[in-house]
Scaffold this motif. Structure first.
Motif, short mmCIF file in Angstrom:
data_model
loop_
_atom_site.label_atom_id
_atom_site.label_comp_id
_atom_site.label_asym_id
_atom_site.label_seq_id
_atom_site.Cartn_x
_atom_site.Cartn_y
_atom_site.Cartn_z
N GLY A 1 -3.74 59.54 -37.86
CA GLY A 1 -4.72 58.91 -36.99
C GLY A 1 -5.59 59.86 -36.20
N ASN A 2 -5.68 61.13 -36.63
CA ASN A 2 -6.57 62.05 -35.92
C ASN A 2 -8.01 61.55 -35.99
N THR A 3 -8.71 61.70 -34.87
CA THR A 3 -10.08 61.21 -34.78
C THR A 3 -11.05 62.33 -34.42
N HIS A 4 -12.31 62.06 -34.70
CA HIS A 4 -13.39 63.00 -34.37
C HIS A 4 -14.59 62.18 -33.94
N TYR A 5 -15.29 62.65 -32.90
CA TYR A 5 -16.42 61.91 -32.35
C TYR A 5 -17.65 62.81 -32.21
N ALA A 6 -18.80 62.21 -32.39
CA ALA A 6 -20.03 62.90 -32.07
C ALA A 6 -20.09 63.11 -30.55
N ASP A 7 -20.69 64.21 -30.12
CA ASP A 7 -20.76 64.50 -28.69
C ASP A 7 -21.43 63.37 -27.91
N SER A 8 -22.37 62.70 -28.53
CA SER A 8 -23.14 61.66 -27.85
C SER A 8 -22.31 60.42 -27.51
N VAL A 9 -21.15 60.26 -28.16
CA VAL A 9 -20.34 59.06 -27.90
C VAL A 9 -18.95 59.38 -27.35
N LYS A 10 -18.62 60.65 -27.21
CA LYS A 10 -17.30 61.02 -26.69
C LYS A 10 -17.07 60.42 -25.33
#
Length: 116
Positions: free
Chosen positions: A56-65
């Protein structure tokens, strides 16, 4: 037949929330990396968030973190982004994506509009 069906889009006020859903079928969902992308008018499609199949590791764009949270339910073959503290710049068509080793699939997209 592979299908990715997005739902949950619509109109939200600035500061509001929306929860999108992407229901998958026709491929091995439990081993796919699932992601959400968006494309605003006149802009290129960009990655919003992704979640791996195991762990379940996740990654987000800086604009939505700090504002968006992506999750998945392998039993239901569904992936969700919970979108909070929405801003007008979040307005875009949001697309679900499934990435397997040699295949990549896209949904048809769902419109999200953030406006007062």
């Amino acid at each position: 037949q592979v299908q990715l069906v997005e739902s949950g889009g619509g109109l939200a006020q600035p500061g509001g929330s929306l929860r999108l859903s992407c229901a998958a079928s026709g491929f091995a969902f439990n081993i796919a990396v699932m992601s959400w992308h968006r494309q605003a008018p006149g802009k290129e499609r960009e990655l919003v968030a992704d979640i791996v199949s195991i762990g379940g590791n996740t990654h987000y764009a800086d604009s939505v973190k700090g504002r968006f949270t992506i999750s998945r339910d392998n039993a239901k073959k569904t992936v969700y982004p919970q979108m909070n503290s929405l801003k007008p710049e979040d307005t875009a068509v949001y697309y679900c994506n499934a990435q397997l080793m040699y295949q990549r699939y896209w949904g048809q997209g769902t419109q999200v509009t953030v406006s007062s």
